[in-house]
Design a protein around this motif. Structure first.
Motif, short mmCIF file in Angstrom:
data_model
loop_
_atom_site.label_atom_id
_atom_site.label_comp_id
_atom_site.label_asym_id
_atom_site.label_seq_id
_atom_site.Cartn_x
_atom_site.Cartn_y
_atom_site.Cartn_z
N ALA A 20 0.84 -1.20 0.00
CA ALA A 20 0.00 0.00 0.00
C ALA A 20 0.87 1.25 0.00
O ALA A 20 0.60 2.22 -0.73
CB ALA A 20 -0.93 0.00 1.22
N ARG A 24 0.93 4.19 -2.84
CA ARG A 24 0.75 5.58 -2.41
C ARG A 24 1.91 6.44 -2.89
O ARG A 24 1.70 7.56 -3.39
CB ARG A 24 0.63 5.63 -0.89
CG ARG A 24 0.62 7.05 -0.30
CD ARG A 24 0.41 7.00 1.20
NE ARG A 24 0.60 8.30 1.83
CZ ARG A 24 1.74 8.71 2.36
NH1 ARG A 24 2.81 7.91 2.36
NH2 ARG A 24 1.84 9.91 2.92
N HIS A 49 -6.06 1.60 -5.27
CA HIS A 49 -5.46 0.32 -4.91
C HIS A 49 -4.70 0.44 -3.59
O HIS A 49 -4.70 -0.50 -2.79
CB HIS A 49 -4.54 -0.16 -6.02
CG HIS A 49 -4.18 -1.61 -5.88
ND1 HIS A 49 -5.13 -2.61 -5.81
CD2 HIS A 49 -2.98 -2.23 -5.75
CE1 HIS A 49 -4.54 -3.79 -5.68
NE2 HIS A 49 -3.24 -3.58 -5.63
N ALA A 50 -4.05 1.56 -3.35
CA ALA A 50 -3.39 1.77 -2.06
C ALA A 50 -4.40 1.68 -0.92
O ALA A 50 -4.16 1.02 0.09
CB ALA A 50 -2.69 3.13 -2.04
N LEU A 53 -5.45 -1.94 -0.29
CA LEU A 53 -4.41 -2.70 0.42
C LEU A 53 -4.30 -2.26 1.87
O LEU A 53 -4.08 -3.09 2.76
CB LEU A 53 -3.08 -2.53 -0.30
CG LEU A 53 -2.97 -3.22 -1.66
CD1 LEU A 53 -1.69 -2.79 -2.38
CD2 LEU A 53 -3.01 -4.74 -1.51
N TYR A 54 -4.43 -0.97 2.12
CA TYR A 54 -4.41 -0.49 3.52
C TYR A 54 -5.53 -1.14 4.33
O TYR A 54 -5.31 -1.60 5.45
CB TYR A 54 -4.56 1.03 3.57
CG TYR A 54 -3.30 1.81 3.39
CD1 TYR A 54 -2.17 1.56 4.18
CD2 TYR A 54 -3.21 2.84 2.45
CE1 TYR A 54 -1.02 2.30 4.03
CE2 TYR A 54 -2.06 3.57 2.29
CZ TYR A 54 -0.96 3.31 3.08
OH TYR A 54 0.19 4.05 2.93
N ASN A 218 -3.57 5.90 5.57
CA ASN A 218 -2.13 5.76 5.77
C ASN A 218 -1.75 6.10 7.21
O ASN A 218 -0.98 5.38 7.85
CB ASN A 218 -1.36 6.65 4.80
CG ASN A 218 0.12 6.69 5.11
OD1 ASN A 218 0.86 5.72 4.91
ND2 ASN A 218 0.60 7.82 5.62
N HIS A 221 -2.97 3.43 9.47
CA HIS A 221 -2.14 2.25 9.33
C HIS A 221 -0.83 2.41 10.11
O HIS A 221 -0.35 1.46 10.73
CB HIS A 221 -1.86 2.01 7.85
CG HIS A 221 -1.13 0.75 7.56
ND1 HIS A 221 0.21 0.71 7.24
CD2 HIS A 221 -1.55 -0.55 7.55
CE1 HIS A 221 0.58 -0.53 7.04
NE2 HIS A 221 -0.46 -1.32 7.23
#
Length: 232
Positions: A20, A24, A49-50, A53-54, A218, A221
């Motif tokens: 991810a 990003r 997509h980032a 995945l996160y 982000n 995460h």
């Protein structure tokens, strides 16, 4: 930060988070490039997509950290989420709204176990923004292909948009207005058969939401990595 010096398969989340990060990073490079205006779809795909995945990483971390079992025959080697009572593997799940709803279900039921040193509150706007993006791109195809949805939805992401020339010229004649940059198509008798805006601002609300969601998840995460996995 062991995640930066160890292979993805050794990470607590099996590399979902670092992947991810990389998507990003790629999106941010394109956003800062000179040609970013013409890169709506590539940038949108990378950001989306980032985010996907996160969300999968956050779900995986919670399941592994707190020994939360998956349903049916799914486990940490083959993780899944539950959608309307049916378990679906990560590899076959791309809908951001479904991922976020499952994440919130697991998160909300285990938030009391999280370290008290961090404020774990989540903005209500996050879910609304994710639903907006997911409404345009439920299958992760909208930004990947020129034709992926309905004609009306697909046209919205184009960096060349049809325009009404008379209205555009009238607007441009007003004091302080920007000049018109367009293409005018003529037939063999010089009749106008098409006019196209060459500098539109396509799907502004979606693009804004993608950027804000990506940075928000982000940061969330990073909190998960620091507090729950010790950056492993």
């Amino acid at each position: 930060m062991n995640i930066l010096i160890t292979p993805p398969e050794n990470h607590f989340d099996r590399g979902l988070g670092i992947s991810a990060w990389r998507f990003r990073d790629a999106a941010k490079l394109l956003l800062e490039s000179e040609g970013n205006r013409d890169l709506v779809s590539p940038i949108g795909y990378l950001q989306r997509h980032a985010i996907e995945l996160y969300l999968k990483s956050l779900i995986y971390i919670l399941h592994r950290k707190y020994n939360i079992e998956f349903g049916q025959d799914f486990d940490l080697e083959n993780p899944a989420i539950s959608i309307n009572g049916k378990w679906r593997p990560f590899s076959n799940t791309h809908n951001l709204s479904d991922l976020y709803k499952y994440f919130r279900k697991v998160f909300d039921s285990h938030v009391g176990l999280l370290p008290k040193s961090t404020d774990w509150s989540i903005s209500d706007d996050l879910g609304k923004q994710i639903d907006l993006v997911s409404g345009y791109d439920p299958k992760s195809t909208y930004f990947r292909y020129p034709k992926a949805s309905s004609d009306s939805q697909d046209k919205k992401k184009s960096t060349v948009q049809p325009m009404d020339l008379a209205s555009a010229l009238a607007e441009a004649s007003r004091p302080g207005s920007s000049p018109v940059k367009c293409a005018v198509m003529l037939d063999s008798e010089d009749n106008v058969v098409g006019t196209y805006n060459l500098v539109p601002e396509p799907i502004e609300d979606v693009r804004k939401a993608l950027s804000e969601i990506m940075e928000y998840v982000n940061n969330m995460h990073c909190a998960f990595l620091g507090e729950l996995t010790k950056w492993s």
